[in-house]
Scaffold this motif. Sequence first.
Motif, PDB file in Angstrom:
ATOM      1  N   UNK A 140       0.874  -1.176   0.000  1.00  0.00           N
ATOM      2  CA  UNK A 140       0.000   0.000   0.000  1.00  0.00           C
ATOM      3  C   UNK A 140       0.908   1.222   0.000  1.00  0.00           C
ATOM      4  N   UNK A 141       0.765   2.064  -1.020  1.00  0.00           N
ATOM      5  CA  UNK A 141       1.724   3.145  -1.190  1.00  0.00           C
ATOM      6  C   UNK A 141       1.024   4.405  -1.648  1.00  0.00           C
ATOM      7  N   UNK A 142       1.558   5.524  -1.231  1.00  0.00           N
ATOM      8  CA  UNK A 142       1.051   6.824  -1.650  1.00  0.00           C
ATOM      9  C   UNK A 142       2.139   7.863  -1.557  1.00  0.00           C
ATOM     10  N   UNK A 143       2.141   8.779  -2.501  1.00  0.00           N
ATOM     11  CA  UNK A 143       3.137   9.853  -2.513  1.00  0.00           C
ATOM     12  C   UNK A 143       2.552  11.190  -2.086  1.00  0.00           C
ATOM     13  N   UNK A 144       1.248  11.227  -1.852  1.00  0.00           N
ATOM     14  CA  UNK A 144       0.601  12.482  -1.522  1.00  0.00           C
ATOM     15  C   UNK A 144       0.092  13.236  -2.733  1.00  0.00           C
ATOM     16  N   UNK A 145       0.343  12.687  -3.916  1.00  0.00           N
ATOM     17  CA  UNK A 145      -0.087  13.334  -5.153  1.00  0.00           C
ATOM     18  C   UNK A 145      -0.550  12.241  -6.114  1.00  0.00           C
ATOM     19  N   UNK A 146      -1.728  12.434  -6.702  1.00  0.00           N
ATOM     20  CA  UNK A 146      -2.392  11.357  -7.445  1.00  0.00           C
ATOM     21  C   UNK A 146      -1.579  10.883  -8.645  1.00  0.00           C
ATOM     22  N   UNK A 147      -1.022  11.804  -9.427  1.00  0.00           N
ATOM     23  CA  UNK A 147      -0.317  11.416 -10.654  1.00  0.00           C
ATOM     24  C   UNK A 147       0.922  10.583 -10.343  1.00  0.00           C
ATOM     25  N   UNK A 148       1.736  11.071  -9.416  1.00  0.00           N
ATOM     26  CA  UNK A 148       2.957  10.327  -9.096  1.00  0.00           C
ATOM     27  C   UNK A 148       2.635   9.003  -8.405  1.00  0.00           C
ATOM     28  N   UNK A 180      -1.219  -4.400  -5.076  1.00  0.00           N
ATOM     29  CA  UNK A 180      -0.734  -3.037  -4.881  1.00  0.00           C
ATOM     30  C   UNK A 180      -1.937  -2.113  -4.744  1.00  0.00           C
ATOM     31  N   UNK A 181      -2.075  -1.506  -3.596  1.00  0.00           N
ATOM     32  CA  UNK A 181      -3.187  -0.590  -3.328  1.00  0.00           C
ATOM     33  C   UNK A 181      -2.660   0.840  -3.261  1.00  0.00           C
ATOM     34  N   UNK A 182      -3.143   1.718  -4.116  1.00  0.00           N
ATOM     35  CA  UNK A 182      -2.700   3.120  -4.049  1.00  0.00           C
ATOM     36  C   UNK A 182      -3.445   3.892  -2.973  1.00  0.00           C
ATOM     37  N   UNK A 183      -2.769   4.837  -2.385  1.00  0.00           N
ATOM     38  CA  UNK A 183      -3.378   5.779  -1.444  1.00  0.00           C
ATOM     39  C   UNK A 183      -3.124   7.177  -1.999  1.00  0.00           C
ATOM     40  N   UNK A 184      -4.152   7.788  -2.559  1.00  0.00           N
ATOM     41  CA  UNK A 184      -3.988   9.073  -3.235  1.00  0.00           C
ATOM     42  C   UNK A 184      -4.033  10.265  -2.281  1.00  0.00           C
TER      43      UNK A 184
END
Length: 229
Positions: A140-148, A180-184
């Motif tokens: 589960x991962x997120x960069x704090x920005x949807x596109x990246x 893989x779960x995105x965190x936007x």
Amino acid sequence: MSAWIWILGAFFIIGVVVGLAAISPVVVQLHYVHHQGADRVTVDFRGLWGIITKHWVLGGEEALQTVVERAVEGARKLDEGPAASEPAKAGPEEGLWAWRRYADTGKRIARLWRTQEGARHALRNFLKRVHIKTWRAKVRIGTGEAASTGVVVGVLWSFFYVMAALLARRVRLVSPEARVDPDFQRRLIEVEFEGIAQFRAGQAIRAGVAMAIALWKEGLLWRITQSKT
């Protein structure tokens, strides 16, 4: 006459025990979790049909970092020989120096892998007999920005597919599972991995002896034992 019978009987029993130990399955289970900046690694070992069991737990960021640093230092000594006793640099460049050592480790391992044909052949023969019964990864991962975040998720999926293809070429691998779960909304990374491998004890011993002989012929076995001291 009776003494010879006892001696032959003892050799027979020893042979049976060694033979059973050689054909007995060895199961190694690895479980890794990274959550909220902390890491935890659990390794379970079972041999001789469950008669021999061992359980290792390694947790905490500092503990894992120590293991990595020791592995890097061992690879550096193995590659460079006795002259690799250069002390770690101190001061503001200490962190940068450590990361450079980590980056150089892969190059040294690759160079050793290319030059040691005998050890490489023994390891490949062993891996062909390894059966990976479970290969499961969840991220589960997120960069704090949807596109990246979307780009990173795509890269991770590609990485999982490449790893599965490489493993399938070397070992007997069941259908791997990956998620893989995105965190936007947040910046985070959570990883959970579980793998179970099974092989015969005799196959591992044979591969270890073959690799030791190959490294001894190349003069590397002495350097490995010296790097432990």
